[in-house]
Design an enzyme around this catalytic site. Structure first.
Site, mmCIF file in Angstrom:
data_model
loop_
_atom_site.group_PDB
_atom_site.id
_atom_site.type_symbol
_atom_site.label_atom_id
_atom_site.label_comp_id
_atom_site.label_asym_id
_atom_site.label_seq_id
_atom_site.Cartn_x
_atom_site.Cartn_y
_atom_site.Cartn_z
ATOM 1 N N LYS A 245 0.845 -1.200 0.000
ATOM 2 C CA LYS A 245 0.000 0.000 0.000
ATOM 3 C C LYS A 245 0.879 1.248 0.000
ATOM 4 O O LYS A 245 2.002 1.200 0.470
ATOM 5 C CB LYS A 245 -0.867 0.023 1.277
ATOM 6 N N ARG B 254 -10.310 -11.524 1.757
ATOM 7 C CA ARG B 254 -11.116 -12.629 1.194
ATOM 8 C C ARG B 254 -10.356 -13.948 1.263
ATOM 9 O O ARG B 254 -10.948 -15.014 1.369
ATOM 10 C CB ARG B 254 -11.538 -12.269 -0.234
HETATM 11 N N1 BES Z 1 -8.238 -3.834 4.349
HETATM 12 C C1 BES Z 1 -8.351 -3.392 3.010
HETATM 13 C C2 BES Z 1 -9.647 -2.631 2.733
HETATM 14 C C3 BES Z 1 -9.788 -1.281 3.359
HETATM 15 C C4 BES Z 1 -9.537 -0.149 2.641
HETATM 16 C C5 BES Z 1 -10.252 -1.152 4.648
HETATM 17 C C6 BES Z 1 -9.717 1.089 3.205
HETATM 18 C C7 BES Z 1 -10.433 0.089 5.210
HETATM 19 C C8 BES Z 1 -10.187 1.213 4.493
HETATM 20 C C9 BES Z 1 -8.318 -4.598 2.076
HETATM 21 O O1 BES Z 1 -7.522 -5.641 2.496
HETATM 22 C C10 BES Z 1 -7.771 -4.118 0.786
HETATM 23 O O2 BES Z 1 -6.624 -3.738 0.764
HETATM 24 N N2 BES Z 1 -8.577 -4.148 -0.252
HETATM 25 C C11 BES Z 1 -8.165 -3.708 -1.532
HETATM 26 C C12 BES Z 1 -8.712 -4.660 -2.545
HETATM 27 C C13 BES Z 1 -8.194 -4.431 -3.928
HETATM 28 C C14 BES Z 1 -6.730 -4.775 -3.992
HETATM 29 C C15 BES Z 1 -8.975 -5.291 -4.871
HETATM 30 C C16 BES Z 1 -8.754 -2.306 -1.751
HETATM 31 O O3 BES Z 1 -9.889 -2.054 -1.346
HETATM 32 O O4 BES Z 1 -8.041 -1.466 -2.283
HETATM 33 MN MN MN Z 2 -5.521 -5.383 1.863
#
Ligand code: BES
Ligand code: MN
Ligand code: ZN
Length: 492
Positions: A275, A349
């Site tokens: 990230k 997931r």
């Molecule tokens: N934990 C994150 C989702 C999230 C994002 C929670 C912002 C709280 C605030 C999750 O694991 C994630 O990183 N999801 C990705 C999925 C994508 C790579 C398809 C996302 O939402 O960017």
């Molecule tokens: Mn994630």
């Protein structure tokens, strides 16, 4: 904080202050009228002078009351004289507690259960008072070296015409302690709140309640079960993963359990699909689903609900490391389905799917998972409702109706088969991401592949479990919603 119910007339209750309501047409609530008589018409005279209009959230603090046993009065505006919406009632309560917090009072009498609120009986109004107050009183101080300003307030007396308010009080206290547990766990830094730490919280519940049994599965157990998907995520971390299984047995021995599955990602750096740095600290809250499962089970046990409930929390970190799972890796899940990891940041997931497969062993009545799963839910719905998706209309409707009562909103999104197209992989049974469109739905569609044979609903709480900005911190949602769902199940 000490809460109690008082059914005596308010003018006979000793306290530092009584809180009463006034409508914007300057009509006094029933309690305000009683206080008015007990103070020789003081309230009506300040109202006549125009010192308070009674608009929603107006306040007027009268701190000297001549010739009366009443020490102080806090008048709060209720707005238009008609039944308040629950949202406005909660606003009035929030204004009340924030005014009291700033004072140096030790005890207050809250005379606000006499106000008409849409679809809320005395029980629910009492509960809301406790929930809103406890939410406002909560602070996270564990990591500050100097103690926070101590609040002087010790006793909150809720004035009510009937002792049934005691049930509302008990429910409010149990739900609030569940919410507080969930908030506290999420607010803890990720170097303290590790998978092992979360597992210890599960064991503590078992210690505190005779009818709770907790089992912690470690990495070796997961290997035996073939949880290749969960194990894939945890490979990049040096903190050992745990699958926390908590069984609350409050119902008949043969009653099928309600199973809650909560994402317990104690820090989500994204893994190899790292990230961006800005705001990454907030990814300590990626265990809010798991924390809400712990909070809900604690509250259910405190209220001795006559239900069987299982909480399952897959707990791990998602970090990049030489051993970490890479984009392109194919993982074999416990169900036997293979998954091509196209983005290691879609890890929630991956840990949930094996846990859903595991959930089948409990012969569930329903399975409800809660997860801070997608940033896309924030794009779709903002921070107001949690996203709701599921394979069973009755279950989804039950959750919608519970959310309305609990004031912990959800909004249902479709889970149509057309979306499954987006999860096709050239190299495995499924891809773990579905492209940029409909991210919350494709995440739920991914999970749906692991829910054959049981009724299932998914709550995407990425927008609702956590506040960002100056009020950064956890909300404890959706503990109130889940508790209302359970209370409704008891009453059904
Ligand atoms: N934990 C994150 C989702 C999230 C994002 C929670 C912002 C709280 C605030 C999750 O694991 C994630 O990183 N999801 C990705 C999925 C994508 C790579 C398809 C996302 O939402 O960017
Ligand atoms: Mn994630
Ligand atoms: Zn995550």
């Amino acid at each position: 904080m000490n809460y109690s119910i008082e059914t005596n007339r308010i003018e006979n209750v000793k306290s530092d202050c009584v809180v009463v309501g006034i409508y914007s047409n300057q009509t006094l609530s029933a309690s305000a009228q009683m206080v008015d008589s007990a103070t020789n018409g003081l309230i009506s005279s300040v109202v006549k002078r125009g010192d308070i209009l009674g608009k929603l959230n107006d306040t007027l603090f009268l701190n000297v009351i001549p010739n009366s046993d009443i020490e102080r009065v806090l008048l709060v505006g209720l707005g238009e004289q008609k039944p308040l919406t629950t949202k406005n009632y909660r606003k009035v309560l929030a204004t009340t507690i924030s005014t009291i917090k700033k004072s140096r009072l030790n005890s207050v009498v809250i005379a606000l259960t006499d106000i008409d609120v849409e679809k809320a009986d005395l029980n629910l109004k009492t509960r809301q008072i406790v929930e809103v107050f406890e939410d406002a009183i909560y602070q996270f101080i564990d990591c500050k070296s100097k103690p926070a300003d101590e609040m002087t307030l010790k006793n909150i007396v809720i004035s009510a015409t009937d002792s049934v308010a005691n049930l509302g009080l008990a429910q409010g206290l149990a739900i609030s302690s569940g919410v507080n547990l969930a908030k506290h766990l999420a607010d803890l830094p990720p170097n303290i709140c590790t998978p092992t730490f979360l597992a210890e919280q599960g064991l503590t519940l078992a210690k505190n309640f005779d009818n709770i049994e907790t089992t912690i599965l470690d990495v070796a157990d997961m290997e035996k079960l073939g949880m290749g998907s969960l194990l894939g995520v945890t490979r990049g971390s040096r903190e050992p993963a745990k699958l926390i299984s908590i069984e609350y047995k409050g119902g008949e021995a043969n009653a099928k359990p309600i199973v809650f599955v909560g994402k317990g990602l104690t820090f989500d750096a994204g893994g190899i699909s790292l990230k961006p740095g800005a705001g990454m600290d907030e990814m300590k809250h990626d265990m809010c689903g798991g924390a809400a499962v712990l909070g809900t089970l604690q509250a259910a046990a405190e209220l001795s609900l006559p239900l069987n409930i299982v909480g399952l929390i897959p707990a791990t970190e998602n970090l990049p490391d030489g051993q970490a799972c890479k984009p392109g890796d194919v993982l074999t899940s416990m169900s036997g389905k293979t998954i091509e990891v196209l983005n290691t940041d879609a890890e929630g997931r991956l840990i949930l799917c094996d846990t859903l497969t595991y959930a089948k062993r409990f012969n569930p009545d329903v399975v409800i998972d809660l997860a801070t799963l997608t940033g896309a839910v924030l794009v779709a719905l903002g921070r107001v409702p949690s996203g709701l998706l599921g394979n069973d209309d009755a279950l989804c409707n039950d959750l919608i109706s519970a959310s309305e009562t609990a004031n912990d909103s959800v909004w249902r999104l479709p889970l149509w088969e057309e979306y499954q197209e987006q999860l096709k992989s050239n190299f495995a049974d499924l891809a773990n991401i579905g492209g940029k469109d409909a991210g919350t739905i494709t995440a739920a569609c991914f999970l749906a592949n692991f829910t054959e044979g049981f009724r299932w609903a998914h709550l995407d709480i990425a927008g609702t479990a956590w506040r960002t900005g100056s009020a950064k911190g956890a909300t404890g949602r959706p503990v109130p919603l889940l508790m209302q769902y359970l209370l409704n199940r008891v009453n059904a």
